[in-house]
Design a protein around this motif. Structure first.
Motif, PDB file in Angstrom:
ATOM      1  N   ARG A 116      46.317  42.655  41.790  1.00  0.00           N
ATOM      2  CA  ARG A 116      44.703  42.317  41.609  1.00  0.00           C
ATOM      3  C   ARG A 116      44.021  43.724  41.933  1.00  0.00           C
ATOM      4  O   ARG A 116      44.385  44.364  42.965  1.00  0.00           O
ATOM      5  CB  ARG A 116      44.368  41.162  42.152  1.00  0.00           C
ATOM      6  CG  ARG A 116      45.060  39.973  41.920  1.00  0.00           C
ATOM      7  CD  ARG A 116      44.509  39.470  40.376  1.00  0.00           C
ATOM      8  NE  ARG A 116      43.255  39.291  40.338  1.00  0.00           N
ATOM      9  CZ  ARG A 116      42.532  38.931  39.424  1.00  0.00           C
ATOM     10  NH1 ARG A 116      43.095  38.997  38.239  1.00  0.00           N
ATOM     11  NH2 ARG A 116      41.319  38.923  39.288  1.00  0.00           N
TER      12      ARG A 116
ATOM     13  N   PHE B  57      43.645  43.332  26.732  1.00  0.00           N
ATOM     14  CA  PHE B  57      42.887  44.236  27.701  1.00  0.00           C
ATOM     15  C   PHE B  57      43.452  45.723  27.574  1.00  0.00           C
ATOM     16  O   PHE B  57      44.422  46.015  27.360  1.00  0.00           O
ATOM     17  CB  PHE B  57      42.539  44.079  29.105  1.00  0.00           C
ATOM     18  CG  PHE B  57      43.833  44.171  29.779  1.00  0.00           C
ATOM     19  CD1 PHE B  57      44.823  43.015  29.992  1.00  0.00           C
ATOM     20  CD2 PHE B  57      44.184  45.395  30.359  1.00  0.00           C
ATOM     21  CE1 PHE B  57      46.033  42.995  30.559  1.00  0.00           C
ATOM     22  CE2 PHE B  57      45.304  45.356  31.192  1.00  0.00           C
ATOM     23  CZ  PHE B  57      46.305  44.240  31.377  1.00  0.00           C
TER      24      PHE B  57
ATOM     25  N   VAL C 105      42.700  47.581  36.281  1.00  0.00           N
ATOM     26  CA  VAL C 105      43.959  47.816  36.569  1.00  0.00           C
ATOM     27  C   VAL C 105      44.671  46.431  35.794  1.00  0.00           C
ATOM     28  O   VAL C 105      43.972  45.696  35.455  1.00  0.00           O
ATOM     29  CB  VAL C 105      44.308  47.730  37.953  1.00  0.00           C
ATOM     30  CG1 VAL C 105      43.807  49.036  38.788  1.00  0.00           C
ATOM     31  CG2 VAL C 105      44.014  46.493  38.739  1.00  0.00           C
ATOM     32  N   ALA C 106      45.772  46.664  35.541  1.00  0.00           N
ATOM     33  CA  ALA C 106      46.744  45.769  34.802  1.00  0.00           C
ATOM     34  C   ALA C 106      47.131  44.826  35.912  1.00  0.00           C
ATOM     35  O   ALA C 106      48.298  45.139  36.413  1.00  0.00           O
ATOM     36  CB  ALA C 106      47.781  46.466  33.872  1.00  0.00           C
ATOM     37  N   CYS C 107      46.762  43.624  35.921  1.00  0.00           N
ATOM     38  CA  CYS C 107      47.751  42.612  36.831  1.00  0.00           C
ATOM     39  C   CYS C 107      49.247  42.499  36.182  1.00  0.00           C
ATOM     40  O   CYS C 107      49.298  42.520  35.167  1.00  0.00           O
ATOM     41  CB  CYS C 107      46.856  41.278  36.977  1.00  0.00           C
ATOM     42  SG  CYS C 107      45.020  41.281  37.264  1.00  0.00           S
TER      43      CYS C 107
ATOM     44  N   GLY D 198      37.661  37.757  29.142  1.00  0.00           N
ATOM     45  CA  GLY D 198      38.466  38.991  28.666  1.00  0.00           C
ATOM     46  C   GLY D 198      39.902  38.805  29.137  1.00  0.00           C
ATOM     47  O   GLY D 198      40.437  38.082  29.157  1.00  0.00           O
ATOM     48  N   GLY D 199      40.172  40.217  29.715  1.00  0.00           N
ATOM     49  CA  GLY D 199      39.653  41.439  30.181  1.00  0.00           C
ATOM     50  C   GLY D 199      38.726  41.075  31.466  1.00  0.00           C
ATOM     51  O   GLY D 199      38.704  40.004  31.963  1.00  0.00           O
ATOM     52  N   THR D 200      37.696  41.860  31.520  1.00  0.00           N
ATOM     53  CA  THR D 200      36.733  41.792  32.770  1.00  0.00           C
ATOM     54  C   THR D 200      35.412  42.060  32.349  1.00  0.00           C
ATOM     55  O   THR D 200      34.869  43.346  32.464  1.00  0.00           O
ATOM     56  CB  THR D 200      37.338  42.847  34.031  1.00  0.00           C
ATOM     57  OG1 THR D 200      38.520  42.583  34.049  1.00  0.00           O
ATOM     58  CG2 THR D 200      36.540  42.367  35.158  1.00  0.00           C
TER      59      THR D 200
ATOM     60  N   CYS E 101      39.818  46.399  31.639  1.00  0.00           N
ATOM     61  CA  CYS E 101      40.144  46.017  33.118  1.00  0.00           C
ATOM     62  C   CYS E 101      40.332  47.168  33.846  1.00  0.00           C
ATOM     63  O   CYS E 101      40.572  48.229  33.331  1.00  0.00           O
ATOM     64  CB  CYS E 101      41.434  45.015  33.137  1.00  0.00           C
ATOM     65  SG  CYS E 101      41.194  43.529  32.472  1.00  0.00           S
TER      66      CYS E 101
ATOM     67  N   TYR F 211      50.941  40.194  35.840  1.00  0.00           N
ATOM     68  CA  TYR F 211      51.410  38.951  35.313  1.00  0.00           C
ATOM     69  C   TYR F 211      50.767  38.731  33.921  1.00  0.00           C
ATOM     70  O   TYR F 211      51.049  37.871  33.036  1.00  0.00           O
ATOM     71  CB  TYR F 211      51.063  37.663  36.144  1.00  0.00           C
ATOM     72  CG  TYR F 211      49.944  37.682  36.355  1.00  0.00           C
ATOM     73  CD1 TYR F 211      48.738  36.960  35.660  1.00  0.00           C
ATOM     74  CD2 TYR F 211      49.353  38.122  37.659  1.00  0.00           C
ATOM     75  CE1 TYR F 211      47.634  36.907  36.256  1.00  0.00           C
ATOM     76  CE2 TYR F 211      47.978  37.907  38.095  1.00  0.00           C
ATOM     77  CZ  TYR F 211      47.181  37.299  37.335  1.00  0.00           C
ATOM     78  OH  TYR F 211      45.728  37.303  37.576  1.00  0.00           O
ATOM     79  N   CYS F 212      49.652  39.525  33.442  1.00  0.00           N
ATOM     80  CA  CYS F 212      48.805  39.295  32.683  1.00  0.00           C
ATOM     81  C   CYS F 212      49.165  39.645  31.260  1.00  0.00           C
ATOM     82  O   CYS F 212      49.378  40.873  31.081  1.00  0.00           O
ATOM     83  CB  CYS F 212      47.341  39.711  32.979  1.00  0.00           C
ATOM     84  SG  CYS F 212      46.043  39.402  31.697  1.00  0.00           S
TER      85      CYS F 212
ATOM     86  N   PHE G  75      46.892  38.793  28.700  1.00  0.00           N
ATOM     87  CA  PHE G  75      45.946  38.626  27.684  1.00  0.00           C
ATOM     88  C   PHE G  75      45.505  40.021  27.275  1.00  0.00           C
ATOM     89  O   PHE G  75      45.995  41.039  27.510  1.00  0.00           O
ATOM     90  CB  PHE G  75      44.414  38.372  28.658  1.00  0.00           C
ATOM     91  CG  PHE G  75      44.423  37.267  29.037  1.00  0.00           C
ATOM     92  CD1 PHE G  75      44.779  36.042  28.294  1.00  0.00           C
ATOM     93  CD2 PHE G  75      44.105  36.705  30.293  1.00  0.00           C
ATOM     94  CE1 PHE G  75      44.806  34.679  28.750  1.00  0.00           C
ATOM     95  CE2 PHE G  75      44.010  35.333  30.859  1.00  0.00           C
ATOM     96  CZ  PHE G  75      44.534  34.377  29.868  1.00  0.00           C
TER      97      PHE G  75
ATOM     98  N   ASN H  28      35.287  39.704  38.262  1.00  0.00           N
ATOM     99  CA  ASN H  28      36.298  39.710  39.471  1.00  0.00           C
ATOM    100  C   ASN H  28      35.651  40.141  40.644  1.00  0.00           C
ATOM    101  O   ASN H  28      34.637  40.636  40.458  1.00  0.00           O
ATOM    102  CB  ASN H  28      37.056  41.049  38.985  1.00  0.00           C
ATOM    103  CG  ASN H  28      38.439  40.673  38.276  1.00  0.00           C
ATOM    104  OD1 ASN H  28      38.668  39.373  38.028  1.00  0.00           O
ATOM    105  ND2 ASN H  28      39.064  41.509  37.727  1.00  0.00           N
TER     106      ASN H  28
HETATM  107  S1  SF4 Z   1      42.307  40.021  32.052  1.00  0.00           S
HETATM  108 FE1  SF4 Z   1      42.063  39.361  34.166  1.00  0.00          FE
HETATM  109  S2  SF4 Z   1      44.221  38.980  34.696  1.00  0.00           S
HETATM  110 FE2  SF4 Z   1      44.434  40.170  33.005  1.00  0.00          FE
HETATM  111  S3  SF4 Z   1      44.773  42.172  33.559  1.00  0.00           S
HETATM  112 FE3  SF4 Z   1      42.589  41.727  33.411  1.00  0.00          FE
HETATM  113  S4  SF4 Z   1      41.619  41.222  35.474  1.00  0.00           S
HETATM  114 FE4  SF4 Z   1      44.063  41.104  35.400  1.00  0.00          FE
END
Ligand code: SF4
Length: 355
Positions: free
Chosen positions: A131, A22, A13-15, A59-61, A11, A17-18, A20, A94
């Motif tokens: 985001r 990455f 940047v790190a959101c 993902g990820g992105t 990704c 709240y996320c 997942f 994204n």
């Molecule tokens: S996976 Fe999606 S929500 Fe999670 S950090 Fe990456 S862009 Fe943000």
């Protein structure tokens, strides 16, 4: 429907709240691609008795990947699996990655569905979530996709966080109508321990999520979507008739799926197995030719319990006949369907019904 999921663990940047899997360190993109290709090659036998009908890059992105790293994945998938005539091929993107050139590259590879991570159309919400895109990019990404031949778009929207007033929530949903989007997914904001949001909430620096607000916004979402002609077919998924995600539907009906990439998991009809959720470990293990996975053989109770849990999340409900309890005749055509209010208590209701 048999499906393949490919996890792209990078990704920008790190959101906040996320949780997942990455990494924002993208220096090993090329090695990751090579490892993913290795894993694909080692799984040719997974669907030996059937064709692949859906591919999902998540993902990820995945939209961050350079085309020279995305192409080899498609080539490996095509030469190692047989596909049905018109597979559903989804790529998560994204908004800040969407450009005319990228859309053309994706379409040339066969991508026919884009899952756009919008989350909100409001600038202050996007900033608060950290985001990588802004509000203008969210809107222009939709237009770029539509103007360049991708109509099959799904959007992600989050509800139930402090900044989202009911008025803003309505306005975010109305964008779906305005743009003529055929599908969207919507989740309540959850606070996960290891995320920045989790730490802030634990320290008392940020407020926790408000359960009443989440419940009200969920109920509004259910009724709004019905009126808008994009009804929910699952607790978090909404589609115009005929535009439901084939890939997700396969998960919910307990079909086999193959997960490729770090943290991805697979289900072969009997056991579930989990890939390591660490990029360096994943790359190293594939370089050494042995991916170390955790495996879990599902007991018949677990299989039934999963059917209960996923069935109750579906708008068509839990098919009691499909539970095969030895009383199929009696239960045929009987379904247990949760009302929207019932869905708010879905996990508890499922747990009460578990074997
Ligand atoms: S996976 Fe999606 S929500 Fe999670 S950090 Fe990456 S862009 Fe943000």
């Amino acid at each position: 429907v048999a499906g393949i999921y490919i996890h792209i663990p990078f990704c920008r940047v790190a959101c906040h709240y996320c949780d997942f899997h990455f990494s924002v360190n993208r220096s090993r993109e090329k090695e990751m691609t090579e490892a993913l290709v290795q894993e694909i090659k080692s799984e040719t036998e997974f669907f030996k008795d059937g064709n692949v009908e859906t591919l999902y890059f998540g993902g990820g992105t995945p939209s961050l990947l350079e085309i020279q790293n995305l192409k080899p994945l498609f080539q490996a998938l095509e030469s190692n699996f047989s596909f049905t005539g018109a597979p559903e091929i989804t790529l998560e993107a994204n908004p800040d990655d969407v450009s005319k050139i990228k859309v053309k590259e994706w379409m040339d590879l066969g991508v026919n569905r884009i899952s756009l991570g919008v989350q909100s159309f409001f600038e202050e919400d996007l900033k608060w979530m950290n985001r990588s895109h802004n509000a203008a990019q969210a809107e222009s990404a939709v237009k770029i996709l539509q103007d360049n031949g991708i109509e099959n778009i799904t959007l992600d929207l989050i509800y139930g966080y402090p900044l989202l007033t009911d008025g803003k929530w309505k306005s975010n949903l109305e964008k779906i109508q305005e743009f003529g989007i055929p599908h969207f997914s919507s989740y309540a904001m959850t606070v996960e321990d290891k995320t920045l949001m989790g730490k802030k909430v634990t320290k008392g620096e940020w407020p926790p999520m408000d359960e009443d607000q989440q419940a009200n916004q969920f109920l509004f979402l259910r009724s709004w979507s019905l009126e808008a002609g994009i009804p929910g077919y699952e607790i978090s998924n909404y589609a115009r008739p005929g535009m439901e995600s084939k890939h997700n539907s396969a998960y919910w009906s307990g079909k086999k799926y193959l997960g490729i990439g770090p943290s991805a998991h697979s289900y072969d009809g009997e056991k579930r197995r989990y890939n390591p959720g660490n990029n360096s470990q994943y790359i190293r293990q594939l370089e050494e030719g042995k991916l170390v996975r955790e495996e879990e053989v599902l007991s018949s109770e677990q299989v039934l319990n999963e059917k209960i849990m996923t069935g109750l999340r579906l708008s068509r409900g839990l098919d009691l006949g499909a539970l095969k309890l030895g009383e199929e005749m009696e239960n045929r055509d009987k379904r247990l369907i949760l009302t929207p209010e019932g869905m708010l208590l879905g996990d508890k209701i499922s747990a009460d019904l578990f074997f």
